[in-house]
Enzyme design. Structure first.
Site, short mmCIF file in Angstrom:
data_model
loop_
_atom_site.label_atom_id
_atom_site.label_comp_id
_atom_site.label_asym_id
_atom_site.label_seq_id
_atom_site.Cartn_x
_atom_site.Cartn_y
_atom_site.Cartn_z
N ASP A 1 0.80 -1.23 0.00
CA ASP A 1 0.00 0.00 0.00
C ASP A 1 0.83 1.27 0.00
OD1 ASP A 1 1.11 -0.05 2.50
OD2 ASP A 1 -0.69 -0.80 3.49
N GLU B 1 -0.32 -9.04 -1.17
CA GLU B 1 -0.90 -8.50 0.08
C GLU B 1 -2.12 -7.64 -0.24
OE1 GLU B 1 0.84 -5.45 2.82
OE2 GLU B 1 1.34 -7.16 4.06
N HIS C 1 6.77 5.19 12.85
CA HIS C 1 7.02 5.98 11.65
C HIS C 1 5.76 6.49 10.96
CE1 HIS C 1 5.57 3.21 8.53
NE2 HIS C 1 5.97 2.25 9.33
N HIS D 1 13.61 5.18 12.70
CA HIS D 1 13.34 5.31 11.26
C HIS D 1 14.20 6.44 10.71
CE1 HIS D 1 11.00 6.00 7.55
NE2 HIS D 1 10.46 4.81 7.75
C1 UD1 Z 1 6.89 4.78 3.59
C2 UD1 Z 1 5.49 4.34 3.15
C3 UD1 Z 1 4.75 3.64 4.26
C4 UD1 Z 1 5.58 2.53 4.85
C5 UD1 Z 1 6.94 3.09 5.27
C6 UD1 Z 1 7.82 2.00 5.78
C7 UD1 Z 1 4.28 5.76 1.59
C8 UD1 Z 1 3.38 6.93 1.42
N1 UD1 Z 1 4.69 5.52 2.81
O1 UD1 Z 1 6.70 5.80 4.57
O2 UD1 Z 1 3.54 3.08 3.74
O3 UD1 Z 1 4.91 2.02 5.98
O4 UD1 Z 1 7.57 3.68 4.14
O5 UD1 Z 1 8.92 2.51 6.49
O6 UD1 Z 1 4.60 5.12 0.61
N2 UD1 Z 1 14.43 8.19 4.44
C9 UD1 Z 1 15.81 8.08 4.29
N3 UD1 Z 1 16.34 6.86 4.00
C10 UD1 Z 1 15.58 5.74 3.89
C11 UD1 Z 1 14.19 5.86 4.05
C12 UD1 Z 1 13.63 7.10 4.32
O7 UD1 Z 1 16.53 9.06 4.41
O8 UD1 Z 1 16.12 4.67 3.64
C13 UD1 Z 1 13.85 9.51 4.78
C14 UD1 Z 1 13.87 10.49 3.59
O9 UD1 Z 1 14.11 11.77 4.06
C15 UD1 Z 1 12.44 10.37 3.06
C16 UD1 Z 1 11.67 10.19 4.36
O10 UD1 Z 1 12.48 9.33 5.14
O11 UD1 Z 1 12.05 11.52 2.36
C17 UD1 Z 1 10.28 9.63 4.23
O12 UD1 Z 1 10.24 8.51 3.36
P1 UD1 Z 1 8.86 8.15 2.58
O13 UD1 Z 1 9.11 6.96 1.74
O14 UD1 Z 1 8.32 9.37 1.94
O15 UD1 Z 1 7.81 7.80 3.70
P2 UD1 Z 1 7.84 6.86 4.94
O16 UD1 Z 1 7.26 7.68 6.04
O17 UD1 Z 1 9.14 6.20 5.11
N1 UDP Z 2 12.42 -3.75 10.38
C1 UDP Z 2 13.78 -3.88 10.16
N2 UDP Z 2 14.64 -3.09 10.87
C2 UDP Z 2 14.21 -2.17 11.78
C3 UDP Z 2 12.81 -2.03 12.00
C4 UDP Z 2 11.94 -2.84 11.28
O1 UDP Z 2 14.20 -4.71 9.35
O2 UDP Z 2 15.03 -1.49 12.39
C5 UDP Z 2 11.48 -4.57 9.60
C6 UDP Z 2 10.42 -5.31 10.38
O3 UDP Z 2 10.88 -6.59 10.75
C7 UDP Z 2 9.26 -5.38 9.41
C8 UDP Z 2 9.46 -4.17 8.53
O4 UDP Z 2 10.76 -3.68 8.78
O5 UDP Z 2 9.32 -6.51 8.56
C9 UDP Z 2 8.44 -3.12 8.83
O6 UDP Z 2 8.77 -1.95 8.19
P1 UDP Z 2 8.14 -0.56 8.57
O7 UDP Z 2 7.70 -0.58 10.00
O8 UDP Z 2 9.11 0.48 8.14
O9 UDP Z 2 6.88 -0.46 7.58
P2 UDP Z 2 5.37 -1.01 7.67
O10 UDP Z 2 5.40 -2.47 7.88
O11 UDP Z 2 4.69 -0.24 8.76
O12 UDP Z 2 4.81 -0.63 6.34
#
Ligand code: UD1
Ligand code: UDP
Length: 389
Positions: free
Chosen positions: A93, A115, A206, A239
């Protein structure tokens, strides 16, 4: 058969499918990452030894949802033109997932949704994921639903039954793969915590709808818990999102029993979950994994699209009010009976064969095979010796 993914949870959940496609005689797999996440995505690919053929590299700091969406669509469109896959698989999603599905749909390429069918019933929570998953459903040709409940959600919305297959969730395939590997913690702080013994509260947060005040409340609750229980170790793999760190970390820093880490590699996180006393999270995937490991999960949300483990008694919704969070965690840490009622290994989400079922369904879609038996949840997970903690 093209698989497209971009964030940490998608990477974990497609990894078993990518691996099964690589081993398939009937299907050729090709892997595209959007790079919506950068470090957290690369970390997962490294754990599973996956080297994508294409990387759209869309991440920028402070990116808006529409920026991610449009970059993914435009850059994936170019790759689709070159590769011309017979079908495109997306997971879950995220914005990557829906944008990739839309790009495939616009090229009249069949969309497969891994999923499929999760619903919270509230378009604002989780945001924007509830909308993303509903939109993807509308343009999907093959719905790989993890559970009977998710299949029923789809059927209620008028999805044709013959296009839905109940596979189990591939997150359990990934979990079982990793939990069987040696618990060699890469992060030294985590290795020290795991070796120390004693009560451990594992926390992740997060969610976008928790940004701001709810996340400051979560930080305040963690600080209060660490102060109230000096014998408790709180571990918070933070995160990467700066908005999350700025909200949560100020209230928890500077305590000897709070360990704040970078995002842990999947193997470290799974083994730390197995070592945890209580898991406190707003994550989707963690709600699915921790019950398999027999860990009570308190979910810092008001609703969930994953009611199966709530019904099984291993997951409880606690919202984001600081006093409520402190109360619920304190109760589990101090009441052995309450703890025992929640700490039961249940596995409503999968049996480790979700990727095999998914690939069989893909082969059927493309006319080179047929589907296999569907996933049926066992009420209680029988002994899994490697999961014992
Ligand atoms: C995204 C997904 C969410 C998922 C989550 C898992 C959307 C809208 N949201 O949210 O569904 O649950 O990922 O974690 O698709 N960033 C880094 N390095 C990384 C990852 C993130 O620097 O490896 C920082 C960046 O500044 C980025 C920000 O995190 O702009 C947010 O990342 P983004 O993918 O927009 O949204 P999430 O809140 O991570
Ligand atoms: N996870 C990980 N390292 C971390 C925290 C979470 O590998 O430090 C894994 C966790 O086991 C799970 C997944 O990340 O499988 C969940 O990701 P996240 O919470 O970012 O996204 P969501 O599931 O809420 O979309």
């Amino acid at each position: 058969m093209m698989t497209v993914y971009g964030t940490r949870p998608e990477a974990i959940k497609v990894a078993p499918v990518v691996t099964a496609l690589a081993a398939s005689d009937a299907l050729d797999g090709i892997t595209v990452v959007t790079g919506q996440h950068r470090e957290m995505l690369d970390q997962v690919n490294a754990v599973f030894g996956i080297r994508p053929e294409h990387d759209l590299d869309v991440m920028s700091h402070g990116q808006s949802l529409s920026q991610i969406f449009t970059r993914v669509m435009a850059r994936l469109d170019d790759v689709l033109t070159v590769e011309q896959p017979d079908a495109v698989l997306v997971q879950g999603d995220t914005t990557t997932s829906t944008a990739a599905a839309m790009a495939a749909f616009n090229r009249r390429i069949p969309v497969v949704h891994l999923e499929a069918g999760l619903r919270s019933g509230d378009l604002t929570s989780p945001f924007p994921e509830e909308a993303n998953r509903r939109l993807t459903t509308q343009i999907t040709d093959l719905h790989l639903a993890p559970t009977a409940m998710s299949r029923d959600n789809l059927l209620r919305e008028g999805v044709r039954p013959e296009t839905v297959v109940v596979t189990g969730n591939t997150v359990i395939d990934a979990l079982l793969d990793v939990v069987d590997r040696p618990a060699l913690f890469q992060d030294p702080a985590v290795a020290a915590v795991a070796a120390r013994g004693g009560a451990l509260l594992l926390v992740t947060t997060h969610r976008r709808e928790n940004w701001g005040l709810p996340m400051r409340n979560i930080g305040a609750a963690l600080g209060a818990l660490a102060d109230a229980f000096p014998w408790l170790t709180v571990v918070l793999p933070a995160h990467r999102n700066p908005l999350v760190r700025d909200a949560v970390l100020p209230a928890v820093r500077g305590r000897s029993n709070v360990v704040i880490t970078e995002p842990l590699c999947y193997s470290d996180f799974v083994h730390l979950t197995a070592r945890a006393t209580v898991v406190l999270t707003d994550s989707g995937g963690v709600q699915e994994e921790a019950p398999s490991l027999g860990k009570p999960v308190l979910v810092m949300r008001d609703n969930t699209e994953r009611p199966e483990a709530v019904d099984a008694g291993t997951v409880r919704l606690v919202g984001t009010d600081a006093r409520r969070i402190v109360g619920e965690v304190s109760h589990l840490l101090t009441d052995t009976n309450a703890y025992g009622r929640m700490a039961r290994a249940v596995n409503p989400y999968g049996d480790g064969r979700a990727a095999a079922r998914s690939v069989a369904a893909l082969a059927e879609l493309l006319g080179v095979g047929s589907r296999i038996d569907e996933f049926r949840a066992a009420p209680v997970l029988a002994a899994l010796p490697s999961l014992a903690v």
